[in-house]
Design a protein around this motif. Sequence first.
Motif, mmCIF file in Angstrom:
data_model
loop_
_atom_site.group_PDB
_atom_site.id
_atom_site.type_symbol
_atom_site.label_atom_id
_atom_site.label_comp_id
_atom_site.label_asym_id
_atom_site.label_seq_id
_atom_site.Cartn_x
_atom_site.Cartn_y
_atom_site.Cartn_z
ATOM 1 N N GLU A 163 -5.600 3.864 -0.816
ATOM 2 C CA GLU A 163 -4.261 3.955 -1.104
ATOM 3 C C GLU A 163 -3.823 5.411 -0.834
ATOM 4 O O GLU A 163 -3.186 5.795 -0.151
ATOM 5 N N GLU B 69 4.323 -3.694 -4.853
ATOM 6 C CA GLU B 69 4.844 -3.204 -4.267
ATOM 7 C C GLU B 69 5.996 -3.005 -3.407
ATOM 8 O O GLU B 69 6.762 -2.001 -3.008
ATOM 9 N N ASN B 98 5.502 5.584 -0.302
ATOM 10 C CA ASN B 98 4.091 5.520 -0.139
ATOM 11 C C ASN B 98 3.766 6.691 0.667
ATOM 12 O O ASN B 98 2.370 6.276 1.189
HETATM 13 MG MG LIG Z 1 0.594 0.297 0.182
#
Ligand SMILES: [Mg+2]
Lengths: 211, 211, 132, 132
Positions: A163, B69, B98
């Motif tokens: 990530e 998320e 992100n």
């Molecule tokens: Mg992600």
Amino acid sequence: MTHDPRLSIIDKRLESVKNIIAIGSGKGGVGKSTFSSLLSLFLNKKGYKIGLLDLDIYGPSNHVILNAEDKYPEEEYGLKPVNVNGIDFMSIIYFTQNKPLIMRGKELTDTILEIFAITRWRDLDYLIIDMPPGMGEVLLDLIRFIKNLQFLIITNPTKIALETVEKLINFLKEGNYLILGLVENMKIKDGNFVKEKCQELNIKYLGHISF
Amino acid sequence: MTHDPRLSIIDKRLESVKNIIAIGSGKGGVGKSTFSSLLSLFLNKKGYKIGLLDLDIYGPSNHVILNAEDKYPEEEYGLKPVNVNGIDFMSIIYFTQNKPLIMRGKELTDTILEIFAITRWRDLDYLIIDMPPGMGEVLLDLIRFIKNLQFLIITNPTKIALETVEKLINFLKEGNYLILGLVENMKIKDGNFVKEKCQELNIKYLGHISF
Amino acid sequence: MHEWALAEAVVKSAIDMAQKKNLSQIKLLFLRVGEVQQIDMEVFNYAIKELSKGTILENSEIKYEIFPAKLVCNNCGNIWSYMESFQGLTDEEKEAIHFIPETIHVYMKCPKCKSADFEIKEGRGVFIEDIK
Amino acid sequence: MHEWALAEAVVKSAIDMAQKKNLSQIKLLFLRVGEVQQIDMEVFNYAIKELSKGTILENSEIKYEIFPAKLVCNNCGNIWSYMESFQGLTDEEKEAIHFIPETIHVYMKCPKCKSADFEIKEGRGVFIEDIK
Ligand SMILES: [Mg+2]
Ligand SMILES: Nc1ncnc2c1ncn2[C@@H]1O[C@H](COP(=O)(O)OP(=O)(O)O)[C@@H](O)[C@H]1O
Ligand SMILES: Nc1ncnc2c1ncn2[C@@H]1O[C@H](COP(=O)(O)OP(=O)(O)O)[C@@H](O)[C@H]1O
Ligand SMILES: [Mg+2]
Ligand SMILES: [Mg+2]
Ligand SMILES: [Mg+2]
Ligand code: NI
Ligand code: NI
Ligand SMILES: [Zn+2]
Ligand SMILES: [Zn+2]
């Protein structure tokens, strides 16, 4: 028109260094320092002249891995890196007595500039730079001040690490910085998802190291 | 006499929070985020009201661990943390899509101040703060701006990690900050050296978590 | 609506400052508001007025100076105005910057060298310039 | 002796700057030297002179302004002078700061609140103020 003379000397200090490779990840604890030290030892064994610079100012580690704690850089028209098993090594640790060193970002910039300005690397085939985690001053200033920098990225094979590692890769790709490839460290079980991620991101998968 | 009004509101934003615990290490990759998330879930199951704040601005992780998320903080006289399995959760991830977010230290300070100034925590028994590695702005600003902060330290049982973790502990001890104790994460083989280090440093050994 | 959170900070600060200055009443509150956050001035002003009720800030004059934002590239030295880049942002991106101005580094680049390593030199945040 | 490395940076910078300014000869080099690094001015000056030989910096006048260092605590706002704390340092500590001034955070604390989170507001490093 105040000018900081350190900015003019960095290129000169690195003029005899053929390749500068920053070992980065964005993520902490994936093995950047372990890999930096072992890569340096490995390339040195192969006959290359190697420098190793630990730029993890808050958490330098290479002196522990290389057992280089009892030496000290010599003063000689600047500072001569410490010789550890044939590797030329420089670290903030030689100035902190291994005590805690806190500082804010602006001072990180000054620290890095000072290190580059006064360290006299001899002819090197590779200067390996061990980076800290994060995407702040150390990353941004390396990019800003060091020409012909190449990045080698390390990750471990977990979603959590990727990530963050992906963010660094995307940042470097957007800026057209040179990425040599990615090393998958601490591999435990079989699986291709890091390799597949490399394909997706269009960077070279350089191999894995088992846990 | 320019004044930043955010400095005056932080105490008020945290006035209904009984305990503020920063999960720190100095070292990266030792499990700060994993532990922060799991501790939050655990305490929540026990019946406590829990807030979780991810302050690893370059590499936020808790949204991955908690699978948070697809939510978004609601605007309501400020920002209401996202509810994830009963935990009130706030992270920079809700503002970055992100994507990579680079910044320098001064801006880290501004980011943290802004998050504290606009996030409206409800009554909480514990606010868990997941810290980044390093000893720069996030550490220094938490200490500067947040009253009654308590630290919980995590390490893994390796010499490399402890080298850095010890620096954070010594820094906190010198400043008389409250350290609840140390958790040994990722323990593989038997051994007491982390426990012994705790005795040497005079901090509480809280237990270990197996790898 | 998060303008209320900012307004609350301003009101609390102004009152704290007045107390330090031994003012029994605030006649003038002078605010500098940077353009980066694109604060809704109508909501912000209304919120300050509402939150001031019953305090020494009630009925005071409020002067706003809206500060244009200047961005300076750390990489190439280029200086440009925020509004130049602002046009190209989506609503979602604008909202992120509205909440956390530093996320600007995700969504904007230096128009000259494309670096994200630039500084918000002016025009960030809300500041109390003076109270009287 | 690492003053030579600093001198080399100064000489190279001065010549680069002169070229940008189209100077064929540097008449005056004006340097600001912060006290934090405790630079050995005799060695430093000698090194600059030696390294200037055969360059457009040869025979130029060199003016030094030694800048007292001001430390400002980020924690409590206290401002104090470097020399106040300098006395208490060991030779080893002084040497570390001589090489890397930021290691000051290892060895000094704010005399008022004991915080290591302070800023070297003035007096760090060597700067070229002007050339003519
Ligand atoms: Mg992600
Ligand atoms: N391949 C590996 N297998 C097992 N442990 C490893 C491996 N690589 C690194 N480690 C261990 O993981 C920890 C983190 O490594 P380190 O090199 O300090 O990471 P970083 O520099 O990225 O923070 C250290 O304790 C190190 O000994
Ligand atoms: N007890 C554990 N056993 C095995 N893996 C763990 C353990 N704790 C954490 N990890 C893994 O280690 C890596 C680093 O954990 P993370 O929580 O991201 O650390 P940090 O926040 O300190 O950087 C992650 O891939 C995580 O899944
Ligand atoms: Mg490391
Ligand atoms: Mg983490
Ligand atoms: Mg040691
Ligand atoms: Ni709003
Ligand atoms: Ni010297
Ligand atoms: Zn630019
Ligand atoms: Zn102080």
